[in-house]
Design a protein around this motif. Structure first.
Motif, PDB file in Angstrom:
ATOM      1  N   PRO A  57       0.799  -0.980  -0.141  1.00 57.53           N
ATOM      2  CA  PRO A  57      -0.060   0.191  -0.184  1.00 57.53           C
ATOM      3  C   PRO A  57       0.829   1.003   0.246  1.00 57.53           C
ATOM      4  O   PRO A  57       1.793   1.690   1.204  1.00 57.53           O
ATOM      5  CB  PRO A  57      -0.614   0.204   1.548  1.00 57.53           C
ATOM      6  CG  PRO A  57      -0.364  -1.757   1.583  1.00 57.53           C
ATOM      7  CD  PRO A  57       0.534  -1.998   1.144  1.00 57.53           C
ATOM      8  N   GLY A  58       0.576   2.430  -0.915  1.00 61.58           N
ATOM      9  CA  GLY A  58       1.208   3.769  -0.480  1.00 61.58           C
ATOM     10  C   GLY A  58       2.349   3.385  -1.988  1.00 61.58           C
ATOM     11  O   GLY A  58       3.315   4.387  -1.291  1.00 61.58           O
ATOM     12  N   ALA A  59       2.888   1.909  -2.628  1.00 65.12           N
ATOM     13  CA  ALA A  59       4.465   2.274  -3.097  1.00 65.12           C
ATOM     14  C   ALA A  59       4.301   2.975  -4.235  1.00 65.12           C
ATOM     15  O   ALA A  59       5.372   3.546  -3.988  1.00 65.12           O
ATOM     16  CB  ALA A  59       4.459   1.395  -3.518  1.00 65.12           C
ATOM     17  N   TRP A  60       3.037   3.158  -4.840  1.00 64.38           N
ATOM     18  CA  TRP A  60       3.163   4.660  -5.954  1.00 64.38           C
ATOM     19  C   TRP A  60       4.137   5.594  -5.487  1.00 64.38           C
ATOM     20  O   TRP A  60       4.550   6.341  -6.221  1.00 64.38           O
ATOM     21  CB  TRP A  60       2.760   4.005  -7.162  1.00 64.38           C
ATOM     22  CG  TRP A  60       0.858   5.233  -5.702  1.00 64.38           C
ATOM     23  CD1 TRP A  60      -0.203   4.605  -5.071  1.00 64.38           C
ATOM     24  CD2 TRP A  60       0.891   6.356  -5.800  1.00 64.38           C
ATOM     25  NE1 TRP A  60      -0.709   5.448  -4.224  1.00 64.38           N
ATOM     26  CE2 TRP A  60      -0.746   6.793  -4.518  1.00 64.38           C
ATOM     27  CE3 TRP A  60       1.470   7.865  -6.579  1.00 64.38           C
ATOM     28  CZ2 TRP A  60      -0.723   8.015  -4.257  1.00 64.38           C
ATOM     29  CZ3 TRP A  60       0.544   8.781  -5.528  1.00 64.38           C
ATOM     30  CH2 TRP A  60      -0.776   9.060  -4.753  1.00 64.38           C
ATOM     31  N   ARG A  61       3.507   6.202  -4.173  1.00 65.51           N
ATOM     32  CA  ARG A  61       3.753   7.682  -3.941  1.00 65.51           C
ATOM     33  C   ARG A  61       5.240   7.203  -3.350  1.00 65.51           C
ATOM     34  O   ARG A  61       6.442   7.957  -3.618  1.00 65.51           O
ATOM     35  CB  ARG A  61       3.461   7.786  -2.086  1.00 65.51           C
ATOM     36  CG  ARG A  61       1.698   8.673  -2.459  1.00 65.51           C
ATOM     37  CD  ARG A  61       1.677   8.561  -1.037  1.00 65.51           C
ATOM     38  NE  ARG A  61      -0.002   9.180  -1.469  1.00 65.51           N
ATOM     39  CZ  ARG A  61      -1.061   8.592  -0.096  1.00 65.51           C
ATOM     40  NH1 ARG A  61      -0.387   7.928   0.027  1.00 65.51           N
ATOM     41  NH2 ARG A  61      -1.867   8.584  -0.638  1.00 65.51           N
ATOM     42  N   SER A  64       8.920   7.262  -6.064  1.00 66.28           N
ATOM     43  CA  SER A  64       9.805   8.720  -7.367  1.00 66.28           C
ATOM     44  C   SER A  64      10.224   9.115  -5.705  1.00 66.28           C
ATOM     45  O   SER A  64      10.898  10.291  -5.865  1.00 66.28           O
ATOM     46  CB  SER A  64       8.752   9.757  -7.586  1.00 66.28           C
ATOM     47  OG  SER A  64       7.571  10.439  -6.444  1.00 66.28           O
ATOM     48  N   ARG A  65      10.151   8.293  -4.729  1.00 66.87           N
ATOM     49  CA  ARG A  65      11.440   8.766  -3.348  1.00 66.87           C
ATOM     50  C   ARG A  65      12.270   8.401  -3.779  1.00 66.87           C
ATOM     51  O   ARG A  65      12.480   7.611  -3.367  1.00 66.87           O
ATOM     52  CB  ARG A  65      10.693   9.028  -2.094  1.00 66.87           C
ATOM     53  CG  ARG A  65       9.258   9.844  -1.871  1.00 66.87           C
ATOM     54  CD  ARG A  65       8.861   9.829  -0.187  1.00 66.87           C
ATOM     55  NE  ARG A  65       7.248  10.629  -0.070  1.00 66.87           N
ATOM     56  CZ  ARG A  65       7.068   9.557   0.276  1.00 66.87           C
ATOM     57  NH1 ARG A  65       6.658   9.222   1.417  1.00 66.87           N
ATOM     58  NH2 ARG A  65       5.291  10.667   0.631  1.00 66.87           N
ATOM     59  N   PRO A  66      13.201   9.185  -3.436  1.00 66.99           N
ATOM     60  CA  PRO A  66      15.176   8.467  -3.641  1.00 66.99           C
ATOM     61  C   PRO A  66      15.265   7.830  -2.111  1.00 66.99           C
ATOM     62  O   PRO A  66      14.369   7.910  -0.553  1.00 66.99           O
ATOM     63  CB  PRO A  66      15.895   9.571  -3.331  1.00 66.99           C
ATOM     64  CG  PRO A  66      14.647  10.805  -3.218  1.00 66.99           C
ATOM     65  CD  PRO A  66      13.810  10.708  -3.479  1.00 66.99           C
ATOM     66  N   HIS A  67      16.156   6.529  -1.670  1.00 63.00           N
ATOM     67  CA  HIS A  67      16.184   6.296  -0.899  1.00 63.00           C
ATOM     68  C   HIS A  67      17.482   6.838  -0.240  1.00 63.00           C
ATOM     69  O   HIS A  67      18.097   7.106  -0.412  1.00 63.00           O
ATOM     70  CB  HIS A  67      16.402   5.086  -0.995  1.00 63.00           C
ATOM     71  CG  HIS A  67      15.020   3.645  -1.338  1.00 63.00           C
ATOM     72  ND1 HIS A  67      14.729   2.954  -0.731  1.00 63.00           N
ATOM     73  CD2 HIS A  67      14.841   4.088  -3.383  1.00 63.00           C
ATOM     74  CE1 HIS A  67      13.188   2.906  -1.928  1.00 63.00           C
ATOM     75  NE2 HIS A  67      13.545   3.427  -2.401  1.00 63.00           N
TER      76      HIS A  67
END
Length: 67
Positions: A57-61, A64-67
């Protein structure tokens, strides 16, 4: 051994100069150090690889965030 290992063919070398030459040649001929050579981080190709995309859940958000 019939032939000398080193022979000065030009000039008049002092005993100190001959000793310095022998030390320089002997140090170059010594065995290399036993420490393994490591590559610097800038040469590591890992930074070119894409990381795994997040799942759940929420993987699409977070995709795009850098790790």
């Amino acid at each position: 051994m019939d032939q000398p290992f080193l022979r000065i063919i030009h000039g008049e070398a002092t005993p100190e100069e001959v000793a310095a030459l022998v030390i320089a040649v002997a140090s170059r001929a010594s065995a290399p150090s036993q420490t393994p050579r490591t590559r610097g981080a800038w040469r590591n190709p890992e930074h070119l690889m894409r990381k795994a995309l997040p799942k759940g859940p929420g993987a699409w958000r977070s995709s795009s965030r850098p790790h």
